[in-house]
Write a protein that holds these residues in place. Structure first.
Motif, short mmCIF file in Angstrom:
data_model
loop_
_atom_site.label_atom_id
_atom_site.label_comp_id
_atom_site.label_asym_id
_atom_site.label_seq_id
_atom_site.Cartn_x
_atom_site.Cartn_y
_atom_site.Cartn_z
N ASP A 139 33.99 43.25 0.03
CA ASP A 139 33.16 43.06 -1.15
C ASP A 139 33.80 42.00 -2.05
OD1 ASP A 139 31.20 43.38 -3.03
OD2 ASP A 139 31.95 45.28 -3.82
N ASN A 140 33.30 40.79 -1.97
CA ASN A 140 33.84 39.68 -2.75
C ASN A 140 33.67 39.96 -4.24
OD1 ASN A 140 34.90 37.15 -3.39
ND2 ASN A 140 32.91 36.14 -3.22
N GLY A 141 34.79 40.13 -4.93
CA GLY A 141 34.74 40.50 -6.34
C GLY A 141 34.90 41.99 -6.55
N GLY A 142 34.71 42.79 -5.49
CA GLY A 142 34.84 44.24 -5.61
C GLY A 142 35.87 44.82 -4.67
N GLY A 143 36.59 43.96 -3.94
CA GLY A 143 37.64 44.43 -3.04
C GLY A 143 37.10 44.92 -1.72
N ALA A 183 42.24 44.23 -4.17
CA ALA A 183 41.79 42.97 -3.59
C ALA A 183 40.64 42.43 -4.43
CB ALA A 183 41.33 43.19 -2.15
N THR A 184 40.55 41.11 -4.52
CA THR A 184 39.53 40.52 -5.39
C THR A 184 38.52 39.64 -4.66
OG1 THR A 184 41.01 38.66 -5.88
CG2 THR A 184 41.06 40.55 -7.40
N SER A 185 38.80 39.29 -3.41
CA SER A 185 37.95 38.31 -2.74
C SER A 185 37.64 38.73 -1.31
CB SER A 185 38.61 36.93 -2.74
OG SER A 185 38.94 36.52 -4.04
N GLY A 186 37.34 40.02 -1.09
CA GLY A 186 37.12 40.51 0.27
C GLY A 186 36.00 39.76 0.97
N LEU A 187 36.34 39.14 2.12
CA LEU A 187 35.35 38.38 2.87
C LEU A 187 35.02 39.02 4.22
CD1 LEU A 187 36.52 34.72 2.13
CD2 LEU A 187 34.79 36.09 0.95
N ARG A 188 36.03 39.56 4.92
CA ARG A 188 35.80 40.26 6.19
C ARG A 188 36.82 41.39 6.30
NH1 ARG A 188 31.00 38.88 9.13
NH2 ARG A 188 30.28 37.31 7.65
#
Length: 371
Positions: free
Chosen positions: A278-282, A299-304
């Motif tokens: 979750d990008n912005g939500g960890g 985490a602040t930029s979860g992408l995968r």
């Protein structure tokens, strides 16, 4: 004749202090660090041997009586994960990775988009082949002897990889004017999600038993990621969160439920849990009915995300790699992190004892995460 403590078979994530002992009365223990053979002239053990975080340290030890070796030498290696063991710097922007045996397929946007990397020796990955599909490849997926590639503005393509380093194009299709951002396959069905607006639906379903035959669509949001289990598809749809669809009838996928996320980018299923990058939500953790079990907000930029054995591996954008203990999903905690120096960690997968991460301009990074 020499015992090691703590358990050298375990994986650690911080500094490990290793103690040596012998069962031989009146003997002393001598050791070498780094692989050299221990003798009675080696360092005598008197204090714990530290193994630093993010390292692999081999220790060889013997017990000695009156300056003579008593019994056989013992060697053990301690792993404090993650340890970067290999890197292949792809020529462009690594955005996706899938591993099949000893081959890693890297979606390397903006050039020869599909990099085929031999990872039989993870410490020395090497280029086996490269091809340029129909667009800017964003993500890749392997299903059996098929490789599927989400090719950005031109849709998706699929290849026969019976010869793993020489993919043979089977077919391709374009769901519309958006950007195909992810693709997964289950049997003879491919699920393509698209973002970027235009006429492309967020999910397009294809029969790929032969030529790509359009089956059905879901067109209500911006598709970022997808995972399928049986007849259920879980879609990461950006700021619209998660959409869960019944795809038992591919021509008419039906909405089951939705869930909230800040900017859902990737989804992964493991052991009855849905992990959402979750990008912005960890990272968010749901059960398969979409009840929220917990959230990792450090985490602040979860992408995968990838998960197994109660450990989640999060590609956290410019923050790098996060390894998270999810034994208690209500209270996920960081085990370790690896900084990529501000270069964006975009995708991650795990195979065997190694994690493979697509890191934008740094290419493919390979980490040892277990023994």
């Amino acid at each position: 004749t020499v015992t090691f403590s703590p358990d050298p078979a375990a994986t650690y994530y911080t500094t490990v202090n290793v103690s040596l002992a012998t069962i031989i009365a009146g003997a002393t223990v001598h050791y070498e660090v780094g692989g050299a053979e221990a003798t009675c002239s080696s360092t005598e053990f008197s204090a714990d041997i530290p193994v630093a975080a993010q390292s692999i340290v081999a220790i060889n030890a013997v017990s000695c009586v009156d300056g003579e070796v008593s019994g056989s030498s013992v060697s053990e290696a301690y792993l404090s994960a993650p340890v970067l063991v290999g890197q292949y710097d792809t020529p462009n922007n690594a955005e996706g990775v899938a591993v099949n045996g000893t081959i890693a397929y890297v979606a390397d946007t903006n050039g020869d988009d599909l990099q085929i990397i031999d990872v039989s020796d993870p410490g020395n990955p090497s280029l086996a082949n490269q091809i340029d599909p129909f667009g800017n490849t964003r993500k890749v997926d392997v299903e059996g002897t098929r490789l599927y590639a989400a090719t950005g503005g031109t849709g998706f393509a699929y290849y026969d990889i019976s010869s793993p380093t020489s993919p043979n194009l089977v077919n391709s299709a374009d769901p519309g004017t958006g950007v195909a951002s992810d693709v997964v396959a289950s049997g003879n069905t491919a699920y393509v999600v698209s973002s970027g607006g235009g006429a492309a639906p967020d999910l397009t379903i294809y029969d790929v038993s032969g030529a790509a035959m359009l089956q059905g669509t879901d067109d209500t949001a911006v598709g970022r990621g997808v995972v399928v289990s049986g007849t259920t598809a879980y879609l990461a749809v950006g700021t619209a969160g998660i959409r869960v669809l019944d795809v038992s009838t591919p021509t008419t996928p039906a909405l089951i439920t939705t869930a909230t996320a800040t900017d859902a980018r990737g989804v992964y299923l493991d052991n009855g849990r849905l992990y959402v990058a979750d990008n912005g939500g960890g990272m968010r953790i749901f059960d398969t009915s979409m009840a929220l079990l917990g959230q990792y907000t450090a985490a602040t930029s979860g992408l995968r995300v990838f998960a197994r054995d109660n450990v989640a591996y999060l590609a956290d954008g410019t923050n790098g790699l996060e390894i998270i203990d999810v034994t208690n999903p209500a209270a996920p905690t960081q085990l370790a992190a690896y900084s990529t120096g501000g270069v964006s960690a975009i995708d991650i997968t795990v195979s065997g004892n190694f994690a493979y991460m697509a890191v934008d301009t740094s290419g493919l990074l390979i980490f040892q995460i277990s023994k």
